[in-house]
Write an enzyme that holds these catalytic residues in place. Structure first.
Site, PDB file in Angstrom:
ATOM      1  N   PRO A 172       0.813  -1.227   0.000  1.00 55.78           N
ATOM      2  CG  PRO A 172      -0.303  -1.229   2.050  1.00 55.78           C
ATOM      3  CD  PRO A 172       0.591  -2.048   1.182  1.00 55.78           C
ATOM      4  CG  ASP A 192     -10.936  -2.915 -22.002  1.00 54.83           C
ATOM      5  OD1 ASP A 192     -11.992  -3.348 -22.464  1.00 54.83           O
ATOM      6  OD2 ASP A 192      -9.999  -3.632 -21.597  1.00 54.83           O
ATOM      7  NE  ARG A 251      -8.824  -6.236 -20.000  1.00 50.52           N
ATOM      8  CZ  ARG A 251      -9.914  -6.724 -20.559  1.00 50.52           C
ATOM      9  NH1 ARG A 251     -10.323  -7.930 -20.260  1.00 50.52           N
ATOM     10  NH2 ARG A 251     -10.597  -6.016 -21.428  1.00 50.52           N
ATOM     11  CD  GLU A 253       1.807  -6.222  11.412  1.00 53.81           C
ATOM     12  OE1 GLU A 253       1.424  -5.063  11.535  1.00 53.81           O
ATOM     13  OE2 GLU A 253       1.039  -7.188  11.259  1.00 53.81           O
TER      14      GLU A 253
HETATM   15  N1  ADE Z   1      -0.524  -5.481   0.196  1.00 54.54           N
HETATM   16  C1  ADE Z   1      -1.338  -5.153   1.216  1.00 54.54           C
HETATM   17  N2  ADE Z   1      -2.189  -4.194   0.865  1.00 54.54           N
HETATM   18  C2  ADE Z   1      -1.919  -3.874  -0.436  1.00 54.54           C
HETATM   19  C3  ADE Z   1      -2.450  -2.935  -1.365  1.00 54.54           C
HETATM   20  N3  ADE Z   1      -3.448  -2.116  -1.050  1.00 54.54           N
HETATM   21  N4  ADE Z   1      -1.908  -2.895  -2.602  1.00 54.54           N
HETATM   22  C4  ADE Z   1      -0.887  -3.706  -2.926  1.00 54.54           C
HETATM   23  N5  ADE Z   1      -0.343  -4.611  -2.090  1.00 54.54           N
HETATM   24  C5  ADE Z   1      -0.853  -4.693  -0.856  1.00 54.54           C
END
Ligand code: ADE
Length: 237
Positions: A85, A165, A150, A112
């Site tokens: 993230p 698309d 794709r 974590e």
């Molecule tokens: N691993 C944990 N959460 C994630 C996310 N939102 N995007 C990519 N990998 C992740």
């Protein structure tokens, strides 16, 4: 794909476009289990964070040595992607960049996160599929593969369908509405123009409908109203 849970991919890889693309030799997907590079008798892959705190951290030697082993299987190194993230938000442009690579190595985290030295040593491209925290990178990696394949020529039956698309090409906009049989269902009928056989009128209608929908529902996609993406979610991989 480097993961602690290779079995998570088996259902996904065995279906639909992806299975056909693999069977036809258009794409090749290999799974490496990080556990095989675990340390000691118990094949330990994670440990408690220095400085305390909740959860476990994936150990640098496990991840780095797994990546090096996978890299050594081919002559040219793969482009290394870490799903987190903390990464750049995935969009069609990022997908197009990845699709241009001959070989990708997708690194899925758990717990974590990774020991920071994984990033320092491997210098991966970091990608997030959105500002939310998943239990691991596996589902995010499937999202990446799904979007990338794709764009591999021959994977979709109809060469044109990926170019038309939403989000592809120059124009970032939503696709027009689609209808199929029956002509009428629960009092709702198919727009007359689609039954007219007038290809020019149909193309015009589709263009206008797509634009109107984009203005209504995703005006952020249109140039004049482009908003900065929010900052990436903090913490966790
Ligand atoms: N691993 C944990 N959460 C994630 C996310 N939102 N995007 C990519 N990998 C992740």
């Amino acid at each position: 794909m480097l993961t602690l849970f290779p079995e998570m991919f088996s259902g996904y890889l065995g279906q639909g476009h992806l299975k056909r693309a693999i069977d036809a030799g258009l794409v090749q997907i290999e799974l490496a289990n990080l556990r095989d590079f675990g340390l000691g008798r118990h094949r330990q892959v994670d440990d408690r964070p220095y400085g305390g705190g909740p959860g476990m951290v994936l150990m640098a030697p496990v991840v780095v040595e797994c990546v090096e082993a996978v890299q050594s299987l081919a002559q040219r190194p793969a482009h290394v992607v870490l799903l987190t993230p903390r990464g750049q938000r995935l969009d069609q442009k990022v997908v197009e960049g990845l699709a241009g690579r001959e070989r990708l190595l997708l690194l899925c985290g758990r717990y974590e996160g990774f020991d920071e030295r994984v990033r320092k040593i491997l210098q991966p491209e970091e990608i997030s599929i959105g500002d939310f925290v998943l239990n691991g990178g596996e589902v995010a990696a499937m999202v990446v593969i799904d979007a990338v394949i794709r764009l591999v020529p021959g994977v979709l039956g109809d060469e044109d369908s990926s170019r038309q698309d939403s989000f592809s090409g120059q124009e970032r906009r939503l696709e027009h509405d689609q209808y199929t049989r029956p002509r009428e269902y629960r009092g709702l009928s198919v727009p007359e123009v689609l039954l007219s056989g007038d290809h020019e009128a149909i193309a015009r209608w589709r263009h206008e409908e797509g634009l109107a929908r984009t203005k209504r529902e995703r005006s952020d996609l249109l140039g004049q109203n482009q908003t900065e993406p929010p900052p990436a979610a903090p913490y966790f991989d």
